[in-house]
Design a protein around this motif. Sequence first.
Motif, PDB file in Angstrom:
ATOM      1  N   THR A 138       0.984  -1.194  -0.005  1.00 11.17           N
ATOM      2  CA  THR A 138       0.107  -0.067   0.075  1.00 11.17           C
ATOM      3  C   THR A 138       0.739   1.273   0.000  1.00 11.17           C
ATOM      4  O   THR A 138       0.351   2.285  -0.405  1.00 11.17           O
ATOM      5  CB  THR A 138      -0.674   0.002   1.191  1.00 11.17           C
ATOM      6  OG1 THR A 138      -0.118  -0.450   2.473  1.00 11.17           O
ATOM      7  CG2 THR A 138      -1.977  -1.094   1.104  1.00 11.17           C
ATOM      8  N   ASP A 139       2.036   1.207   0.446  1.00 16.67           N
ATOM      9  CA  ASP A 139       2.942   2.430   0.379  1.00 16.67           C
ATOM     10  C   ASP A 139       3.898   2.295  -0.754  1.00 16.67           C
ATOM     11  O   ASP A 139       4.954   3.187  -0.939  1.00 16.67           O
ATOM     12  CB  ASP A 139       3.823   2.272   1.660  1.00 16.67           C
ATOM     13  CG  ASP A 139       4.662   1.130   1.744  1.00 16.67           C
ATOM     14  OD1 ASP A 139       4.559   0.132   1.204  1.00 16.67           O
ATOM     15  OD2 ASP A 139       5.523   0.982   2.775  1.00 16.67           O
ATOM     16  N   ALA A 140       3.532   1.513  -1.965  1.00 17.03           N
ATOM     17  CA  ALA A 140       4.139   1.686  -3.086  1.00 17.03           C
ATOM     18  C   ALA A 140       4.391   3.191  -3.725  1.00 17.03           C
ATOM     19  O   ALA A 140       3.301   3.681  -3.838  1.00 17.03           O
ATOM     20  CB  ALA A 140       3.808   0.591  -4.130  1.00 17.03           C
ATOM     21  N   GLY A 141       5.594   3.578  -3.958  1.00 16.68           N
ATOM     22  CA  GLY A 141       5.624   4.874  -4.509  1.00 16.68           C
ATOM     23  C   GLY A 141       5.816   6.003  -3.723  1.00 16.68           C
ATOM     24  O   GLY A 141       6.195   6.981  -4.074  1.00 16.68           O
ATOM     25  N   ILE A 142       5.587   5.808  -2.394  1.00 17.92           N
ATOM     26  CA  ILE A 142       5.509   6.719  -1.311  1.00 17.92           C
ATOM     27  C   ILE A 142       7.131   7.021  -1.096  1.00 17.92           C
ATOM     28  O   ILE A 142       7.540   8.298  -0.548  1.00 17.92           O
ATOM     29  CB  ILE A 142       4.861   6.440  -0.131  1.00 17.92           C
ATOM     30  CG1 ILE A 142       3.382   6.106  -0.310  1.00 17.92           C
ATOM     31  CG2 ILE A 142       5.144   7.317   1.201  1.00 17.92           C
ATOM     32  CD1 ILE A 142       2.434   5.876   1.006  1.00 17.92           C
ATOM     33  N   ARG A 143       8.115   6.117  -1.015  1.00 18.04           N
ATOM     34  CA  ARG A 143       9.231   6.267  -0.666  1.00 18.04           C
ATOM     35  C   ARG A 143      10.201   7.395  -1.656  1.00 18.04           C
ATOM     36  O   ARG A 143      11.076   8.011  -0.972  1.00 18.04           O
ATOM     37  CB  ARG A 143      10.037   5.037  -0.819  1.00 18.04           C
ATOM     38  CG  ARG A 143       9.441   4.048   0.260  1.00 18.04           C
ATOM     39  CD  ARG A 143      10.583   2.723   0.306  1.00 18.04           C
ATOM     40  NE  ARG A 143      10.081   1.836   1.062  1.00 18.04           N
ATOM     41  CZ  ARG A 143       9.187   0.802   0.716  1.00 18.04           C
ATOM     42  NH1 ARG A 143       8.817   0.641  -0.545  1.00 18.04           N
ATOM     43  NH2 ARG A 143       8.933  -0.123   1.581  1.00 18.04           N
ATOM     44  N   ARG A 144       9.539   7.573  -2.792  1.00 16.15           N
ATOM     45  CA  ARG A 144      10.335   8.374  -3.679  1.00 16.15           C
ATOM     46  C   ARG A 144       9.830   9.930  -3.470  1.00 16.15           C
ATOM     47  O   ARG A 144      10.187  11.094  -4.095  1.00 16.15           O
ATOM     48  CB  ARG A 144       9.852   8.125  -5.135  1.00 16.15           C
ATOM     49  CG  ARG A 144      10.544   6.961  -5.404  1.00 16.15           C
ATOM     50  CD  ARG A 144      10.175   6.727  -7.053  1.00 16.15           C
ATOM     51  NE  ARG A 144      10.684   7.701  -7.724  1.00 16.15           N
ATOM     52  CZ  ARG A 144      11.894   8.011  -8.396  1.00 16.15           C
ATOM     53  NH1 ARG A 144      12.675   7.134  -8.161  1.00 16.15           N
ATOM     54  NH2 ARG A 144      11.976   9.068  -9.274  1.00 16.15           N
ATOM     55  N   GLY A 145       8.710  10.188  -2.523  1.00 19.76           N
ATOM     56  CA  GLY A 145       8.348  11.607  -2.315  1.00 19.76           C
ATOM     57  C   GLY A 145       6.988  11.580  -1.726  1.00 19.76           C
ATOM     58  O   GLY A 145       6.772  10.666  -0.603  1.00 19.76           O
ATOM     59  N   THR A 146       6.279  12.462  -2.244  1.00 19.74           N
ATOM     60  CA  THR A 146       4.812  12.670  -1.567  1.00 19.74           C
ATOM     61  C   THR A 146       3.944  11.419  -2.119  1.00 19.74           C
ATOM     62  O   THR A 146       4.213  11.015  -3.013  1.00 19.74           O
ATOM     63  CB  THR A 146       4.354  14.090  -2.051  1.00 19.74           C
ATOM     64  OG1 THR A 146       4.040  14.081  -3.273  1.00 19.74           O
ATOM     65  CG2 THR A 146       5.151  15.136  -1.324  1.00 19.74           C
ATOM     66  N   PRO A 147       2.908  11.103  -1.153  1.00 18.95           N
ATOM     67  CA  PRO A 147       1.746  10.014  -1.635  1.00 18.95           C
ATOM     68  C   PRO A 147       1.241  10.494  -2.888  1.00 18.95           C
ATOM     69  O   PRO A 147       1.088  11.619  -3.143  1.00 18.95           O
ATOM     70  CB  PRO A 147       1.106   9.986  -0.307  1.00 18.95           C
ATOM     71  CG  PRO A 147       1.615  10.653   0.774  1.00 18.95           C
ATOM     72  CD  PRO A 147       2.507  11.511   0.083  1.00 18.95           C
TER      73      PRO A 147
END
Length: 803
Positions: A138-147
Amino acid sequence: MPTFTGYLRERSDDELVALLRSRPDLASPSPATLSSLAVRATSRSSLERALAGVDASVLQVLEAVVALSDPGPVTAADLPAAVGATDAAGVELVERALRLAVVGTLVYPDSDAADAPLQPSPGLAEILGPYPAGLASTDAGIRRGTPPEPVDLDDLPTLLATAPAGARPVLDALLWGPPVGLAPSNSTAAAAAVDWLVRRHLLLPGDSRHVVLPRAVALALRGGRTHAAPAFPPPLPDGVPHRNHALVAAESAAAGERIVLLVARLVRLWEQTPPGVLRGGGLGVRELRRVASALDTDEAEAAFVIELAGAAAFVADDGEDNPSFAPTVAVDEWAVRDVPDRWAALARTWRSTVRTPWLVGSRDDRGGVRAALDPELQRTWAPRLRRAVLDVLADTPPGTALDPAHVLAVLRWRSPRSVPPPAAVQAMLIEAGRLGILGAGALSDAGRALLTETAPLVGAADPADALAAALPPAVDEILLQGDLTGVVPGRPSPDLEDLLDRTAHVESRGGALTVRFTPESVRRALDAGSTADGLLAELATHSRAGVPQPLEYLVRDAARRHGRLRVGSASGYVRADDPSLLAGLAEDPRLAALGLVRLAPTVLASQAPARELVEALRAHGLAPVAEGPDGQVVHVVSSIRRVGRRATAGARRRASDTAPTSARETLTDDRLLALVPQLRRAEADRKADEAERVPGTVLPAPTRRAPAPPSAPEPGTGTADPVDALVLLREAAAEKAEVWVELVGSHGVPQRRLLRPLRVEGGRLRAIDTARESELTVAVHRIATVTRAIADSPQADEHQETS
């Protein structure tokens, strides 16, 4: 929401017994308390072992619970639709799978209500991997910046209708997993389609080269399903051969009798000429070929016979300075039994041995050829695979002959996380056929009895009795013919079989046994101590028409020539030019220990070495000297000094060590029923002791715990017990919750930090300190206390301010 430990405490005794029965590793060795049981049940090794034993339908349920419980709750009623069950059979399969998962406590409900949300066991999500059911986190892509901005899933069909031509194939490729794909290079139609999907948040950038399909988008495209369809067990393929019972029994009996005879012939062969042991252990290729030639079979079957005899401890390394494989005393007891009992002993050995005969002749990682009886040919999973393969055959109608491909398909469904190699499955079927456990490819009555023997049932047959019922009656007569052959019209009796083994060569087996008498075979009987009259009398006893004249001539001619030349061994000799010097020495009782034998008037042979001869004769008043092989006198007596017995470099491994017995205690129902009350009492005693502790109490070394400040009470519930601390950390990692952890530094100074555990394994905690925005790894033995954090607690606010 109850914790995993709290759920175990609320279970009934029967439910806990069912848990221990489904996961035997939890009860062996016995845990001390229920908290210890919870720690063991959530450990990575135990969860891996549990998942290795679940079938594909249970694995689907586990993946669905893990995938759907983050971020929202999932109930038992949601699972049939989630795994694509559209009919009653599918719903029943999902309900069965959920029951098995709950019994093994791989998932557990929040409460006893029918619509209670299901929670995965702590640590289960991590073991299932980053993409359960092929869905991204569910947090895929969050590590690169804003949700990422949320996508209007209700308008998804309309949005996809306006997508460029290459967009839908990209989504279809990632739909059922894995959800990560390699982004195409720039200035291509595929790159334009991916860019269109990323700008509309239907794909998320994972890193500079990959894109991720969000979980919400994937579930919407799947229609809310985690799987395309329920995982039903594979049905029997069309055209499966079905053998009649008489054929299966006959083939099984013939194979069982054959393997007994082959093992017996191997033992007799190695009694006469024991083969040497290779430097690295095992049997040389040349010796394997010699055995195959002597047994009149191929090298693969010869290797199987050798490995079976070694696993049964019938042959072993004799441990001498020049080691060789020789029969052991265990084979003597086995050899006097009848054929069914001897077969049962071999079949039980094969069922439990960790040896892998099918690997003989293959190459290892270093490129070397694996030898028979090689110490490296052990695989701990081999007994489990044999049982699994035979269970597949036992679950089919009697007489069903399955091919290796279908057996492998069933095993792939029964244990999708531990699928055996196809070559091993095929080898198991071949070995079972060689043993007579299979007959014409179908499981025989003796094979079924061998399976039920490990889990005794009322009225279950004994394997030896089952084989005996399939064996034809023993025949005690032979039809001797003038061409020096003999025919036994059936299965020979033990006495007749022993006679033929000593005097004849087998030419063919089948409905009748055909043997041939040769000078070599008759000489073998004479070497064993028989005489011509004795052999002829024995043959006449088993022949109605008497002994034909050609056979009688053959036996008497072989006996006439037998023994004309004599061969012996001597360790030393005494010679003299004057025969009178040797007179009386061989008959002197004082020199009897030397074993002197007169070979000629001037030569005596002795069983004693040269040094002992010189010393004994000098003590007798004579003056002998030693001489070398060239007849020259050796003046220095020390040059013929005796070489004493030397210890071997290390304990040699014997072939009988190939089937070690398990050191674990058998988990009977009575033992499990007695264990559960003990766990409850121990848990209650530990809680009572913990309640009597006073703040400021000094904990045992090596960790000294600082007393908590009276003005700052610990929020939530906490513990200083190492077992409970591990449980709290694993539960917090599964719930993605924060806990207060008191860490003791290298100088013994305690420090309290608010952490969000990520993983607890291998004696280390990996966690995130949200206040410091950093990740740390700490050894669990440096953790003094663990306390659940309560939102909006004064201590949490104080921690945020001071940080």
